[in-house]
Design a protein around this motif. Structure first.
Motif, mmCIF file in Angstrom:
data_model
loop_
_atom_site.group_PDB
_atom_site.id
_atom_site.type_symbol
_atom_site.label_atom_id
_atom_site.label_comp_id
_atom_site.label_asym_id
_atom_site.label_seq_id
_atom_site.Cartn_x
_atom_site.Cartn_y
_atom_site.Cartn_z
ATOM 1 N N GLU A 40 0.850 -1.198 0.000
ATOM 2 C CA GLU A 40 0.000 0.000 0.000
ATOM 3 C C GLU A 40 0.884 1.245 0.000
ATOM 4 N N ALA A 41 0.653 2.171 -0.926
ATOM 5 C CA ALA A 41 1.475 3.391 -0.988
ATOM 6 C C ALA A 41 1.257 4.255 0.244
ATOM 7 N N GLY A 42 2.346 4.835 0.756
ATOM 8 C CA GLY A 42 2.234 5.769 1.875
ATOM 9 C C GLY A 42 2.187 5.101 3.235
ATOM 10 N N LYS A 43 1.991 3.796 3.260
ATOM 11 C CA LYS A 43 1.928 3.085 4.537
ATOM 12 C C LYS A 43 3.345 2.872 5.083
ATOM 13 N N VAL A 44 3.480 2.953 6.402
ATOM 14 C CA VAL A 44 4.783 2.749 7.026
ATOM 15 C C VAL A 44 4.884 1.311 7.533
ATOM 16 N N TYR A 45 5.900 0.602 7.070
ATOM 17 C CA TYR A 45 6.118 -0.789 7.488
ATOM 18 C C TYR A 45 7.272 -0.830 8.484
ATOM 19 N N GLN A 46 7.137 -1.650 9.515
ATOM 20 C CA GLN A 46 8.169 -1.785 10.548
ATOM 21 C C GLN A 46 9.092 -2.947 10.190
ATOM 22 N N SER A 47 10.392 -2.727 10.374
ATOM 23 C CA SER A 47 11.368 -3.802 10.167
ATOM 24 C C SER A 47 11.279 -4.839 11.289
#
Lengths: 174, 174
Positions: A40-47
């Motif tokens: 999803e564009a703009g979504k922040v994913y956590q490592s």
């Protein structure tokens, strides 16, 4: 003048911190247009360690024809991409059209499910060695393995060799 | 009176919360002697969601001949067990000696590396379907699949069917 290479790097929850960020910054340093691609564009994913990475683009908005190379990092993120037909389709199309497909660590899980490994020489993180061999690949224990348009590495400390091989391949194609 | 069945459940960092705890409690309720087995005895491992589980035994102190059944839960823990020869050896010995080997979700990654899946009917979490097929198994989309001493399920909500099938097999062997 040759067009600026367009490099897409996959991102998703539980990505391996350095395997996203080192190529992202390194390819930008090289002058390539480099962006992250998530579900999803703009979504922040956590490592894996909680380090955030915002997806610059959605997988829905990326076409293989617009990319010079696709980078598939590791961590447990590849277990999510391989469940999603959109990621399988992008990998398969990139691969079949001769574009650079590069994958490190657990990233080759996505290559197993995209059915592109049969007869290929690859490396990967040692825990998934059996999966890539069972997918028809020949495993080599090296910091980087290049077989045609497929570039693979094992672990975060292989990143310098991994990126060097990708940059070389992209420049040769320009 | 038949001896009390001895059930070992593997545990490790990043285990799937319910896939360790539901069988552990359910088999105790059934009257079986049930304990967790980790890389190190007494160490507390965190689940995917941070739920703690102390390893009752170390893998070094467990012999296949002393167990009635081995349970391999999912989460990303199986990616760690499959790197460790001690876990591969226990699985292979249990399997070859006809003891019940039961695995759910991502657990079959350990079965792939223990080389016990060739020719077997199994199920698993859908993301690793390609890995079990490439390891020589036939995949079935069912809440539980029993093929000889091998019992497999897909997801946490399959746990009632998974445990029921394991209990049935253990009781039949008593």
């Amino acid at each position: 003048m040759a067009a600026v290479p367009q490099i897409g790097i996959l991102v998703e929850f539980n990505y391996e911190d350095l395997e996203v960020w080192y190529p992202l910054l390194r390819f930008r340093e090289e002058g390539f247009h480099t962006f992250s691609i998530g579900p999803e564009a703009g979504k922040v994913y956590q490592s894996k360690k909680g380090y955030p990475c915002k997806a610059d683009k959605s997988i829905d908005d990326v076409k293989a024809e617009d990319l010079s190379a696709l980078i598939i990092p590791g961590g447990f993120a590849p277990d999510y991409w391989r469940r999603d037909q959109r990621f399988l389709d992008l990998v398969k199309t990139m691969f079949d059209s001769g574009k650079t497909v590069a994958s490190i660590c657990h990233g080759p899980w996505l290559l197993c499910s995209a059915k592109v490994l049969n007869g290929k020489r690859v490396t990967c993180f040692h825990s998934i060695k059996d999966d890539v061999i069972n997918a028809g690949a020949t495993y080599e224990d090296a910091s980087v393995v290049v077989d045609g348009n497929l570039v693979t590495s094992r672990i975060p400390t292989d990143l310098p060799d991994f990126c060097k091989a990708i940059i070389k391949q992209i420049k040769e194609k320009q």
